[in-house]
Write a protein that holds these residues in place. Structure first.
Motif, PDB file in Angstrom:
ATOM      1  N   ALA A 180     -31.619  31.078   8.272  1.00  0.00           N
ATOM      2  CA  ALA A 180     -31.735  31.296   6.822  1.00  0.00           C
ATOM      3  C   ALA A 180     -33.179  31.611   6.475  1.00  0.00           C
ATOM      4  N   GLU A 181     -34.090  30.842   7.050  1.00  0.00           N
ATOM      5  CA  GLU A 181     -35.519  31.032   6.774  1.00  0.00           C
ATOM      6  C   GLU A 181     -35.974  32.429   7.204  1.00  0.00           C
ATOM      7  N   GLU A 182     -35.570  32.866   8.412  1.00  0.00           N
ATOM      8  CA  GLU A 182     -35.969  34.190   8.919  1.00  0.00           C
ATOM      9  C   GLU A 182     -35.401  35.309   8.047  1.00  0.00           C
ATOM     10  N   ASN A 183     -34.160  35.139   7.607  1.00  0.00           N
ATOM     11  CA  ASN A 183     -33.550  36.149   6.734  1.00  0.00           C
ATOM     12  C   ASN A 183     -34.325  36.294   5.427  1.00  0.00           C
ATOM     13  N   LEU A 184     -34.707  35.169   4.840  1.00  0.00           N
ATOM     14  CA  LEU A 184     -35.445  35.229   3.571  1.00  0.00           C
ATOM     15  C   LEU A 184     -36.867  35.763   3.782  1.00  0.00           C
ATOM     16  N   GLN A 185     -37.478  35.424   4.927  1.00  0.00           N
ATOM     17  CA  GLN A 185     -38.817  35.960   5.215  1.00  0.00           C
ATOM     18  C   GLN A 185     -38.775  37.481   5.349  1.00  0.00           C
ATOM     19  N   LEU A 186     -37.693  37.983   5.904  1.00  0.00           N
ATOM     20  CA  LEU A 186     -37.521  39.435   6.033  1.00  0.00           C
ATOM     21  C   LEU A 186     -37.459  40.092   4.645  1.00  0.00           C
ATOM     22  N   VAL A 187     -36.715  39.458   3.723  1.00  0.00           N
ATOM     23  CA  VAL A 187     -36.642  39.964   2.346  1.00  0.00           C
ATOM     24  C   VAL A 187     -38.034  39.955   1.718  1.00  0.00           C
ATOM     25  N   CYS A 188     -38.800  38.883   1.984  1.00  0.00           N
ATOM     26  CA  CYS A 188     -40.166  38.794   1.459  1.00  0.00           C
ATOM     27  C   CYS A 188     -41.039  39.938   1.973  1.00  0.00           C
ATOM     28  N   PHE A 243     -44.593  34.382   1.636  1.00  0.00           N
ATOM     29  CA  PHE A 243     -43.632  33.555   2.383  1.00  0.00           C
ATOM     30  C   PHE A 243     -43.441  32.167   1.766  1.00  0.00           C
ATOM     31  N   ALA A 244     -44.436  31.729   1.007  1.00  0.00           N
ATOM     32  CA  ALA A 244     -44.350  30.384   0.396  1.00  0.00           C
ATOM     33  C   ALA A 244     -43.119  30.243  -0.496  1.00  0.00           C
ATOM     34  N   LYS A 245     -42.642  31.364  -1.000  1.00  0.00           N
ATOM     35  CA  LYS A 245     -41.466  31.334  -1.895  1.00  0.00           C
ATOM     36  C   LYS A 245     -40.194  30.920  -1.151  1.00  0.00           C
ATOM     37  N   VAL A 246     -40.153  31.118   0.164  1.00  0.00           N
ATOM     38  CA  VAL A 246     -38.938  30.855   0.945  1.00  0.00           C
ATOM     39  C   VAL A 246     -38.531  29.389   0.845  1.00  0.00           C
ATOM     40  N   LYS A 288     -37.414  28.327  -2.761  1.00  0.00           N
ATOM     41  CA  LYS A 288     -36.067  28.756  -3.174  1.00  0.00           C
ATOM     42  C   LYS A 288     -34.974  28.092  -2.342  1.00  0.00           C
ATOM     43  N   LEU A 289     -35.250  27.839  -1.059  1.00  0.00           N
ATOM     44  CA  LEU A 289     -34.265  27.115  -0.237  1.00  0.00           C
ATOM     45  C   LEU A 289     -34.049  25.706  -0.776  1.00  0.00           C
ATOM     46  N   GLU A 290     -35.136  25.103  -1.242  1.00  0.00           N
ATOM     47  CA  GLU A 290     -35.008  23.758  -1.824  1.00  0.00           C
ATOM     48  C   GLU A 290     -34.187  23.812  -3.113  1.00  0.00           C
ATOM     49  N   LEU A 291     -34.444  24.820  -3.923  1.00  0.00           N
ATOM     50  CA  LEU A 291     -33.721  24.974  -5.190  1.00  0.00           C
ATOM     51  C   LEU A 291     -32.206  25.064  -4.969  1.00  0.00           C
ATOM     52  N   LEU A 325     -33.680  35.209  -5.996  1.00  0.00           N
ATOM     53  CA  LEU A 325     -34.677  34.519  -6.833  1.00  0.00           C
ATOM     54  C   LEU A 325     -36.085  34.562  -6.238  1.00  0.00           C
ATOM     55  N   LEU A 326     -36.239  35.129  -5.037  1.00  0.00           N
ATOM     56  CA  LEU A 326     -37.539  35.102  -4.346  1.00  0.00           C
ATOM     57  C   LEU A 326     -38.670  35.703  -5.185  1.00  0.00           C
ATOM     58  N   ASN A 327     -38.361  36.755  -5.949  1.00  0.00           N
ATOM     59  CA  ASN A 327     -39.410  37.412  -6.748  1.00  0.00           C
ATOM     60  C   ASN A 327     -39.514  36.831  -8.157  1.00  0.00           C
ATOM     61  N   ASP A 328     -38.946  35.615  -8.364  1.00  0.00           N
ATOM     62  CA  ASP A 328     -38.958  34.961  -9.692  1.00  0.00           C
ATOM     63  C   ASP A 328     -38.540  35.926 -10.800  1.00  0.00           C
ATOM     64  N   PRO A 329     -37.323  36.470 -10.705  1.00  0.00           N
ATOM     65  CA  PRO A 329     -36.890  37.470 -11.693  1.00  0.00           C
ATOM     66  C   PRO A 329     -36.736  36.858 -13.088  1.00  0.00           C
ATOM     67  N   GLU A 330     -36.812  37.713 -14.088  1.00  0.00           N
ATOM     68  CA  GLU A 330     -36.603  37.244 -15.461  1.00  0.00           C
ATOM     69  C   GLU A 330     -35.119  37.076 -15.753  1.00  0.00           C
ATOM     70  N   ILE A 331     -34.305  37.845 -15.028  1.00  0.00           N
ATOM     71  CA  ILE A 331     -32.849  37.742 -15.219  1.00  0.00           C
ATOM     72  C   ILE A 331     -32.164  37.792 -13.846  1.00  0.00           C
ATOM     73  N   LEU A 332     -31.153  36.951 -13.700  1.00  0.00           N
ATOM     74  CA  LEU A 332     -30.353  36.921 -12.471  1.00  0.00           C
ATOM     75  C   LEU A 332     -28.951  37.422 -12.818  1.00  0.00           C
ATOM     76  N   ILE A 333     -28.489  38.430 -12.070  1.00  0.00           N
ATOM     77  CA  ILE A 333     -27.165  39.021 -12.328  1.00  0.00           C
ATOM     78  C   ILE A 333     -26.224  38.671 -11.178  1.00  0.00           C
ATOM     79  N   LEU A 334     -25.083  38.096 -11.516  1.00  0.00           N
ATOM     80  CA  LEU A 334     -24.112  37.647 -10.510  1.00  0.00           C
ATOM     81  C   LEU A 334     -22.746  38.233 -10.820  1.00  0.00           C
ATOM     82  N   ASP A 335     -22.137  38.849  -9.828  1.00  0.00           N
ATOM     83  CA  ASP A 335     -20.794  39.427 -10.006  1.00  0.00           C
ATOM     84  C   ASP A 335     -19.777  38.521  -9.304  1.00  0.00           C
TER      85      ASP A 335
END
Length: 299
Positions: A93-101, A108-111, A114-117, A145-155
């Motif tokens: 999970a950590e490696e996948n999120l680091q790749l997105v970062c 990387f500190a965001k990983v 957000k995992l804790e959240l 949520l990694l980029n601290d978006p102002e809005i989160l869209i979920l389908d």
């Protein structure tokens, strides 16, 4: 109230025949949880696809953040999950999120944050393929949520999940909202919208039937259940009242639906004035489900 998204007279027609979105207009304001509610085929996913720039609109307009920035730049402030989570199964999970970062140029500190959240910090070293469907969905939310978006869209965020997974996602949505992120979710589940959303847009076959607060939808005028000896006469007299929209007899009771406020005592007095004595009088509120069914059946 700051506008995050404005949609005006949006239309989408597929193959010149299927009118997936019909003249849709609504606004998303900062700090609320919005639900786009409707059965499958009502245009929910198409609408989200258009505002996320993955589906071309046929006509109409939409603008992010009151048009202050171009759509391309605005979407950097948007987190979205509109398809099944797409991670590398043999990476943790950590490696996948680091790749997105790396791709999005995010520290990387965001990983870990957000995992804790999303409640997955203790499982960060586990490979994605070992995750349950609910955990995969929570990891997708962490990624969005990694980029601290102002809005989160979920389908349809709880599609296919077991009851525990559904509850975890709904609790998570509430936590994210409390922290100040605006949320827009599409769902065909009334229960979901009632439990997590502050505002709702109801769609059916691409058309908007209602928009406003969930509380506003629930604070309808309600209806009466009444009975008297002569039900035929009772129905005739009740229908002549100006506050009454329609009536129907169900299980030997007359259900009286209102179009404007009418206190129980006023109805009782009105009927007594017409020589009708009630043997049963109960005032009820429509549930969101009953409201939704009334809305969709009337169109």
């Amino acid at each position: 109230m700051e506008k995050i998204l404005t949609i005006q007279n949006l239309n989408k027609v597929y193959n010149k025949r299927v009118h997936a979105v019909k003249n849709l207009s609504f606004e998303i304001h900062k700090g609320n949880v919005y639900g786009i509610l409707g059965p499958n085929g009502s245009g929910k996913s198409t609408t989200l696809g258009i505002v996320l720039n993955v589906v071309n609109k046929t006509s109409g307009h939409y603008k992010w953040f009151d048009g202050a920035i171009q759509t391309h730049d605005a979407l950097k402030k948007v987190g979205a999950i509109i398809e099944r989570p797409n991670f590398y199964p043999y990476m943790t999970a950590e490696e996948n999120l680091q790749l997105v970062c790396k791709i999005k140029n995010i520290p990387f500190a965001k990983v870990a944050e957000k995992l804790e959240l999303v409640g997955l910090l203790e499982r960060k070293k586990d490979k994605f393929r070992t995750y349950s469907l609910g955990m995969k969905q929570r990891l997708a939310i962490a990624s969005a949520l990694l980029n601290d978006p102002e809005i989160l869209i979920l389908d349809e965020p709880t599609n296919g999940l077991d009851p525990q997974g559904i509850r975890q996602i709904r609790d998570l949505i509430k936590i994210i909202a409390v922290q100040g992120t605006t949320i827009l979710l599409a769902s065909h589940l009334l229960d979901e919208v009632e439990k997590v959303c502050t505002h709702v847009v109801v769609l059916r076959k691409g058309e908007m039937l209602y928009q406003g607060s969930v509380d506003g939808m629930l604070s309808n005028e309600g209806f009466f259940e009444i009975q008297a000896n002569n039900m035929g006469q009772l129905q005739e007299v009740v229908q002549s009242h100006t506050a009454v929209e329609k009536t129907e007899i169900v299980d030997q009771k007359l259900l009286v639906y209102l179009k404007e406020p009418l206190p129980a005592e006023a109805l009782n007095q009105y009927l007594f004035h017409h020589q009708i004595v009630l043997s049963h009088l109960v005032k009820r509120k429509l549930s969101l489900e009953e409201q939704f069914l009334q809305l969709t059946n009337n169109h």
